[in-house]
Design a protein around this motif. Structure first.
Motif, PDB file in Angstrom:
ATOM      1  N   GLY A 151      31.940  25.493  -0.200  1.00  0.00           N
ATOM      2  CA  GLY A 151      32.396  25.259  -1.565  1.00  0.00           C
ATOM      3  C   GLY A 151      32.938  23.863  -1.771  1.00  0.00           C
ATOM      4  N   ASP A 196      31.322  21.318  -4.479  1.00  0.00           N
ATOM      5  CA  ASP A 196      32.154  20.822  -5.577  1.00  0.00           C
ATOM      6  C   ASP A 196      32.317  19.310  -5.526  1.00  0.00           C
ATOM      7  OD1 ASP A 196      32.463  23.397  -6.515  1.00  0.00           O
ATOM      8  OD2 ASP A 196      34.397  23.714  -5.516  1.00  0.00           O
ATOM      9  N   ARG A 225      24.068  30.437  -4.133  1.00  0.00           N
ATOM     10  CA  ARG A 225      23.639  30.044  -5.471  1.00  0.00           C
ATOM     11  C   ARG A 225      24.844  29.763  -6.362  1.00  0.00           C
ATOM     12  NH1 ARG A 225      18.081  31.529  -6.192  1.00  0.00           N
ATOM     13  NH2 ARG A 225      18.290  30.976  -8.382  1.00  0.00           N
ATOM     14  N   ARG A 226      24.703  28.759  -7.195  1.00  0.00           N
ATOM     15  CA  ARG A 226      25.648  28.495  -8.272  1.00  0.00           C
ATOM     16  C   ARG A 226      24.838  28.571  -9.558  1.00  0.00           C
ATOM     17  NH1 ARG A 226      30.292  25.274  -7.109  1.00  0.00           N
ATOM     18  NH2 ARG A 226      31.238  26.069  -5.186  1.00  0.00           N
ATOM     19  N   ASP A 227      25.032  29.639 -10.302  1.00  0.00           N
ATOM     20  CA  ASP A 227      24.178  29.911 -11.460  1.00  0.00           C
ATOM     21  C   ASP A 227      22.723  29.997 -10.975  1.00  0.00           C
ATOM     22  OD1 ASP A 227      26.375  29.950 -13.189  1.00  0.00           O
ATOM     23  OD2 ASP A 227      26.338  27.773 -13.393  1.00  0.00           O
ATOM     24  N   TYR A 263      22.053  26.007  -3.094  1.00  0.00           N
ATOM     25  CA  TYR A 263      22.712  24.927  -2.355  1.00  0.00           C
ATOM     26  C   TYR A 263      22.626  25.075  -0.841  1.00  0.00           C
ATOM     27  CZ  TYR A 263      24.695  22.682  -6.469  1.00  0.00           C
ATOM     28  OH  TYR A 263      24.847  21.999  -7.651  1.00  0.00           O
ATOM     29  N   ARG A 293      33.905  33.166   1.211  1.00  0.00           N
ATOM     30  CA  ARG A 293      33.481  31.933   0.564  1.00  0.00           C
ATOM     31  C   ARG A 293      34.692  31.012   0.500  1.00  0.00           C
ATOM     32  NH1 ARG A 293      34.427  35.399  -3.770  1.00  0.00           N
ATOM     33  NH2 ARG A 293      35.618  34.529  -5.515  1.00  0.00           N
TER      34      ARG A 293
END
Length: 405
Positions: free
Chosen positions: A119, A123, A150-152, A156, A372
């Motif tokens: 994360g 970010d 996944r982010r949306d 990644y 996470r």
């Protein structure tokens, strides 16, 4: 008093000074062998010709070229097939890995990333989105693991290895068999074994304590053990602080936990199926239990560096390390579960190993609470009232390293 040259002279001096600083900066960069900071790149759209080089950062045991054991080598065949020469820097700890990947002057093509770091790297835009269409075999990987990266609608990472945290114990000493995380988190129960507990050395252990509190203390209203408000995090920290006097050691290297259990220094604690497998085959007294509160899990994934210089070789590596044969070698060498269930097909891996890890058992995997990176954003419909990873790290250090009175 007469001014010496006035404003124009000052401007010339300033300009000369700036030029000198610029020259010195170039000299220093060249002297140190560093590159200028490189802007992040976007998602790779197509795989081109091999660039001939692949620079990786990896956790121990994840990139083997036969130097550790001549029989363990998935790098040399890759180099022969792709003409991509692999260079790897091993990160001894998660923080070392984060430091390497966040250095703007470095251009690592990719890294094996655990949940403590994933994360933060996403970010901070230190890793690039992955194009799964360019990764052969991507759809063969465990769907639950793929969803964690996944982010949306953006991917990644590519799942590489995973595992779960179980209650591991010596059945000759720990009786009756434990059925709850209370065996290690309730001081009254943990104290029965005279400072012979082992616990994972990571701030994410607070998530295991939170999973225990979720059913133990309903008033805390814990929903997701890895999305905690400051009050919930403080409660989890208190659990670990009260447990601390009964802990023999906090382990990072799985081999350290094996040694503690094999020698009798520890008889109970957090462990993996790996520990049960290794100790069981060695004839040691060991067993594992799934607590009634459930289990947490983790996965390590390959991520593409945001400043990758050799994207074609990196995507070839993603495809290679997702293949069943490489996944088999990684699982056998490191004692982790393969992200590709096909590694357990056709007798590639021992059936006992695959059954212990529940490889391919989607009913079981669906119940695992995967870790996470904790963030202040609590997730779906949770607002922004949660504690971030820095707060988790502070709470962990306070719990396991109390200040002497």
């Amino acid at each position: 008093m007469k001014q010496l040259g006035g404003r124009s002279t000052l401007v010339r001096w300033a300009a000369a000074g700036a030029a000198l600083v610029a020259v010195l900066a170039v000299v220093l960069v060249a002297f140190r062998g560093e590159e200028k900071p490189v802007a992040p790149v976007g998602m790779t759209r197509a795989i081109g010709a091999s660039e001939g080089t692949l620079n990786l950062v990896a956790l121990p045991g994840y990139v083997e070229n036969g130097s550790s054991d001549p029989r363990v080598d998935w790098v040399t065949p890759f180099e022969e097939r792709t003409k991509c020469k692999v260079t790897v820097r091993t990160a001894p700890t998660v923080e070392d890995l984060v430091d390497m990947m966040t250095d703007p002057g470095r251009r690592y093509d990719g890294a094996t990333v655990p949940p403590e770091a994933a994360g933060r790297l996403i970010d901070g835009k230190h890793v690039a989105p992955v194009n799964p269409d360019l990764v052969g075999g991507y759809k063969d990987l465990e769907p639950r693991l793929r969803s964690l990266l996944r982010r949306d609608d953006t991917v990644y990472g590519v799942p590489f290895a995973w595992g779960v945290n179980l209650l591991v114990y010596d059945p000759k000493v720990v009786q009756p068999a434990p059925t709850s995380w209370a065996a290690v988190f309730d001081p009254a129960q943990a104290g029965r074994y005279g400072r012979r507990l082992i616990v994972r050395d990571t701030p994410l252990t607070l998530g295991d304590a939170a999973l225990y509190l979720k059913s133990r203390n309903k008033k805390l209203k814990i929903d997701d053990p890895f999305a905690l408000t400051p009050d919930q995090l403080a409660a989890a920290g208190q659990v670990l602080a009260r447990q601390r006097p009964h802990v023999q050691s906090h382990w990072q290297d799985p081999a350290d936990a094996v040694s503690a259990l094999a020698g009798g220094a520890a008889v109970l604690g957090q462990g993996w199926p790996y520990h049960v497998d290794v100790l069981g085959r060695a004839g040691r007294s060991v067993a594992a239990a799934t607590p009634k509160e459930g289990v947490t899990g983790w996965q390590d994934a390959w991520m593409v560096g945001a400043r990758a210089q050799h994207p074609s070789c990196m995507y070839q590596w993603l495809k290679w390390t997702s293949s069943p044969d490489v996944q088999q070698q990684v699982a056998e060498w490191t004692g982790v579960a393969p992200a590709n269930p096909e590694a357990c097909a056709r007798d590639r891996l021992r059936a006992e190993f695959c059954n212990a890890y529940h490889v391919g058992d989607r009913s079981y995997i669906g119940k695992v609470v995967f870790a996470r990176t904790p963030a202040r954003d609590c997730g779906e419909d949770g607002g922004s009232g949660c504690a971030g990873y820095a707060e988790w790290t502070q709470a962990w250090r306070k719990a396991v390293n109390p200040t002497p009175s």
